[in-house]
Write a protein that holds these residues in place. Sequence first.
Motif, PDB file in Angstrom:
ATOM      1  N   THR A  59      -9.742   2.161  14.138  1.00  0.00           N
ATOM      2  CA  THR A  59      -8.643   1.848  13.213  1.00  0.00           C
ATOM      3  C   THR A  59      -9.167   0.938  12.114  1.00  0.00           C
ATOM      4  O   THR A  59      -9.699  -0.137  12.405  1.00  0.00           O
ATOM      5  CB  THR A  59      -7.492   1.157  13.952  1.00  0.00           C
ATOM      6  N   ILE A  60      -9.052   1.392  10.861  1.00  0.00           N
ATOM      7  CA  ILE A  60      -9.485   0.583   9.723  1.00  0.00           C
ATOM      8  C   ILE A  60      -8.405   0.630   8.650  1.00  0.00           C
ATOM      9  O   ILE A  60      -7.501   1.478   8.680  1.00  0.00           O
ATOM     10  CB  ILE A  60     -10.829   1.081   9.132  1.00  0.00           C
ATOM     11  N   VAL A  61      -8.509  -0.275   7.694  1.00  0.00           N
ATOM     12  CA  VAL A  61      -7.593  -0.299   6.559  1.00  0.00           C
ATOM     13  C   VAL A  61      -8.142   0.606   5.460  1.00  0.00           C
ATOM     14  O   VAL A  61      -9.306   0.498   5.074  1.00  0.00           O
ATOM     15  CB  VAL A  61      -7.421  -1.737   6.029  1.00  0.00           C
ATOM     16  N   ASP A  62      -7.309   1.526   4.987  1.00  0.00           N
ATOM     17  CA  ASP A  62      -7.681   2.382   3.866  1.00  0.00           C
ATOM     18  C   ASP A  62      -7.468   1.566   2.585  1.00  0.00           C
ATOM     19  O   ASP A  62      -6.344   1.469   2.069  1.00  0.00           O
ATOM     20  CB  ASP A  62      -6.817   3.642   3.862  1.00  0.00           C
ATOM     21  N   VAL A  63      -8.549   0.972   2.112  1.00  0.00           N
ATOM     22  CA  VAL A  63      -8.458   0.030   0.997  1.00  0.00           C
ATOM     23  C   VAL A  63      -7.903   0.702  -0.258  1.00  0.00           C
ATOM     24  O   VAL A  63      -7.021   0.165  -0.935  1.00  0.00           O
ATOM     25  CB  VAL A  63      -9.844  -0.591   0.707  1.00  0.00           C
ATOM     26  N   ARG A  64      -8.399   1.882  -0.577  1.00  0.00           N
ATOM     27  CA  ARG A  64      -7.974   2.562  -1.806  1.00  0.00           C
ATOM     28  C   ARG A  64      -6.491   2.900  -1.769  1.00  0.00           C
ATOM     29  O   ARG A  64      -5.754   2.627  -2.717  1.00  0.00           O
ATOM     30  CB  ARG A  64      -8.810   3.836  -2.009  1.00  0.00           C
ATOM     31  N   THR A  66      -4.240   1.530   0.064  1.00  0.00           N
ATOM     32  CA  THR A  66      -3.499   0.278   0.073  1.00  0.00           C
ATOM     33  C   THR A  66      -3.341  -0.268  -1.342  1.00  0.00           C
ATOM     34  O   THR A  66      -2.262  -0.730  -1.740  1.00  0.00           O
ATOM     35  CB  THR A  66      -4.205  -0.755   0.962  1.00  0.00           C
ATOM     36  N   GLU A  67      -4.425  -0.202  -2.142  1.00  0.00           N
ATOM     37  CA  GLU A  67      -4.355  -0.672  -3.526  1.00  0.00           C
ATOM     38  C   GLU A  67      -3.370   0.157  -4.345  1.00  0.00           C
ATOM     39  O   GLU A  67      -2.610  -0.378  -5.162  1.00  0.00           O
ATOM     40  CB  GLU A  67      -5.745  -0.616  -4.160  1.00  0.00           C
ATOM     41  N   ILE A  68      -3.361   1.478  -4.133  1.00  0.00           N
ATOM     42  CA  ILE A  68      -2.428   2.339  -4.860  1.00  0.00           C
ATOM     43  C   ILE A  68      -0.992   1.983  -4.516  1.00  0.00           C
ATOM     44  O   ILE A  68      -0.120   1.886  -5.400  1.00  0.00           O
ATOM     45  CB  ILE A  68      -2.717   3.827  -4.549  1.00  0.00           C
ATOM     46  N   GLU A  69      -0.727   1.761  -3.228  1.00  0.00           N
ATOM     47  CA  GLU A  69       0.626   1.410  -2.803  1.00  0.00           C
ATOM     48  C   GLU A  69       1.035   0.045  -3.359  1.00  0.00           C
ATOM     49  O   GLU A  69       2.196  -0.164  -3.737  1.00  0.00           O
ATOM     50  CB  GLU A  69       0.708   1.404  -1.275  1.00  0.00           C
ATOM     51  N   GLN A  70       0.077  -0.868  -3.430  1.00  0.00           N
ATOM     52  CA  GLN A  70       0.382  -2.187  -3.973  1.00  0.00           C
ATOM     53  C   GLN A  70       0.705  -2.117  -5.464  1.00  0.00           C
ATOM     54  O   GLN A  70       1.642  -2.770  -5.941  1.00  0.00           O
ATOM     55  CB  GLN A  70      -0.792  -3.135  -3.729  1.00  0.00           C
ATOM     56  N   GLU A  71      -0.080  -1.315  -6.200  1.00  0.00           N
ATOM     57  CA  GLU A  71       0.184  -1.164  -7.631  1.00  0.00           C
ATOM     58  C   GLU A  71       1.534  -0.491  -7.868  1.00  0.00           C
ATOM     59  O   GLU A  71       2.264  -0.838  -8.795  1.00  0.00           O
ATOM     60  CB  GLU A  71      -0.935  -0.360  -8.292  1.00  0.00           C
ATOM     61  N   ARG A  72       1.860   0.481  -7.032  1.00  0.00           N
ATOM     62  CA  ARG A  72       3.156   1.159  -7.169  1.00  0.00           C
ATOM     63  C   ARG A  72       4.298   0.180  -6.917  1.00  0.00           C
ATOM     64  O   ARG A  72       5.295   0.151  -7.651  1.00  0.00           O
ATOM     65  CB  ARG A  72       3.240   2.320  -6.174  1.00  0.00           C
ATOM     66  N   GLN A 264     -12.218   8.892   2.889  1.00  0.00           N
ATOM     67  CA  GLN A 264     -11.850   8.361   4.197  1.00  0.00           C
ATOM     68  C   GLN A 264     -12.995   8.491   5.194  1.00  0.00           C
ATOM     69  O   GLN A 264     -13.286   7.553   5.949  1.00  0.00           O
ATOM     70  CB  GLN A 264     -10.619   9.100   4.721  1.00  0.00           C
ATOM     71  N   VAL A 265     -13.647   9.639   5.191  1.00  0.00           N
ATOM     72  CA  VAL A 265     -14.779   9.834   6.103  1.00  0.00           C
ATOM     73  C   VAL A 265     -15.890   8.847   5.789  1.00  0.00           C
ATOM     74  O   VAL A 265     -16.521   8.268   6.681  1.00  0.00           O
ATOM     75  CB  VAL A 265     -15.291  11.289   6.026  1.00  0.00           C
TER      76      VAL A 265
END
Length: 717
Positions: A59-64, A66-72, A264-265
């Motif tokens: 389990t990892i954080v999908d940084v990209r 997450t950033e898109i959701e934050q900007e939205r 992601q991979v």
Amino acid sequence: MEYWIRRIRTLLSYRLFKWLLLSIVALLTFVLLFSHVRIETYDIRLFSVAEETIRSPKTIVDVRRTEIEQERAASEISEVFSYQPEILENRTSLISSIFDFAMDYNPAADDAQEPDFTVTVTNEMMEDLKEALSEDVSENVTTAIDDSVFEQLLSSSDSELERTKGILVSQLESTMSNPIKQTELTASRDSLEERLSGLAIQDDLKEASIELGRFALVENNLFDEEQTEARREQAKESVEPVQILEGQVIVQEGYLIDRDIYRQVDALGLTTNDDTIAPFAGLILFVLLIFLVLYFQFSSWSIEEEKKQNYLTLVSMIFLLSLGLMKVTELVGELDIAQIQYLFPAAMAAMLIRSMINTRLALVITILLAACGSIIFNDSITGSINVEIAIYFLFSGLAGVLFLSHTKHRTHLLRAGLFVAIANLLVLLSMALIENAQYSLLDWTLYLIFAVVSGILASILTIGLLPLFEAGFGILSTMKLVELSNPNHPLLKRILTEAPGTYHHSVMVANLAEAACEAIGANGLLARVGCYYHDIGKTKRPHFFIENQMNIQNPHDRLSPEASRDIIISHALDGAEMLRKWKLPKDFIDIAEQHHGTTLLKYFYYKAKESGAEVREEDYRYPGPKPQTREAAVISVADSVEAAVRSMKDPTSDKIKSLVQSIIQDRLQDAQFNECDLTLKELEIIKKSFCETLNGIFHSRIEYPEFTKKQERKKQA
């Protein structure tokens, strides 16, 4: 196996042997778990087709994302505007100042009361007004306001200027009392102009007032950049990080690998052959924990080093055997058999160790195997932990230990296996209900079958492996003791047929020893069964021992004291040799050798001294060794006590107590208990136990009178 352990023991000290064996266990554990923590990599290319299904190993954080959701989330936050009422005060003050300066620089204003009065505005007047405004007003209004406005102000009388100022200030206050944004400014100015146009203002001043009104009206609801940014940051922080979950399918076999999938991979570290060392470092720490648990478990155990060595080897073999079975089960699971891991006999190791050693060690191994199982059965997701299977293994092992707590027969192992199967079912049912999982009928059927088979298989394997381990390691389990107590055993049958008096004596000693051992917390069952075999050496010359001399002359009356001594002493050595030949447990051999310790054959020693020959006391002592365990010490005293009480005439409670006290005191003075861990308090308990048992055996009986036939007939009549 026991032979090879003894050979190793002669070459290595226990400390070195322990370190070496535990290191081997740790190394093999690392090898068996290695493939389950090694991250697999894939040779994939962007916009290619996936050749296999790829799952996330962690389990990892999908940084990209997450950033898109934050900007939205930040973009959805509207701009924050702040109404500033001080702007109204500033603007009305400015307008008032302009009117006041106009009145100050109009020298003929006092004459303006005449109706037909007109003022000629000179350039000098304009310049003086503009100069004054430039110096004393905070805002340079001379460039923003047309000269015609100043000309109209200078050409008007004070009364008109004062009236117009009041109207304009009032309208500005009315308009700017409400928040006005930049986008609303034009509409507000137009509204103000419309209202001023409809008011009773002198025509010459109306145009000037409108111009001043439009100039004075500004935005008072200003954009608050700091608050806006703070709210957007708060919105960003409120966004939950987008995670790639462990076991989540990244791409299905046959699907296109687009940029997002490739990213992601790559973020999971699955696109490179440069494996990270973190999983291997974690596995090393995990194996080290297993090593330390076993090391401190055996280091804190207060038993003989010889037994420790046997137990350590046995536990290591059972632990590795269980790991091997886990690995085999996991490999079978690759045949796409759903939930095959629940078939593993998780209670086997716990039941074996509980049967042969003790409960504490069985619980320790159960916990360690549950932890290892959580790594091996990780649903083919390398590096992950299966908590559900760990809980299943843990409760299965605990059930095996609990239901074997008082087992003395091998048939009880199968019954315990059934209870383990029930426990397995309850654990699976509880986890399914907690997860609110939706299983099909086939899934429930597989769960039922695997749980039941796991419990029964654990008991079957325990029944099959138990004799092998007991024989290979010389382990004397409770069930083994019960089997050896069977009177049909060839050695016991030999005692019964060839030396019946010795057999009866052994049974009596067994009763005494078992009760005393249980009273002091020793192994009563071992003492009882050991007593059955402790005098097996007497079967070589049964008639030379008084309990077997029935209606025959004592053969020792015809022998010299030396010959009698050798015959009597030899029964301990002969018994130990016979037990070795029959491969009976070492505990029995020790009891046979130690039950007389190095005591003195007083009868034949004094008989030899009476003959006048030179006699050494050492020649008339048993070769020993002295009792090494509490059980052997208790048996040695019980053996003497039973023989002495049996030879007493009319034994009473006081006589028995005195006799037992004297025998124990004699053994103490002869230092026969110096090599075992009996305490004086335990000797008092043993003495009390002997007296209670002997009083129960040799209690007084009612003497029935003898009736003649005549008296009997009279009584019947």
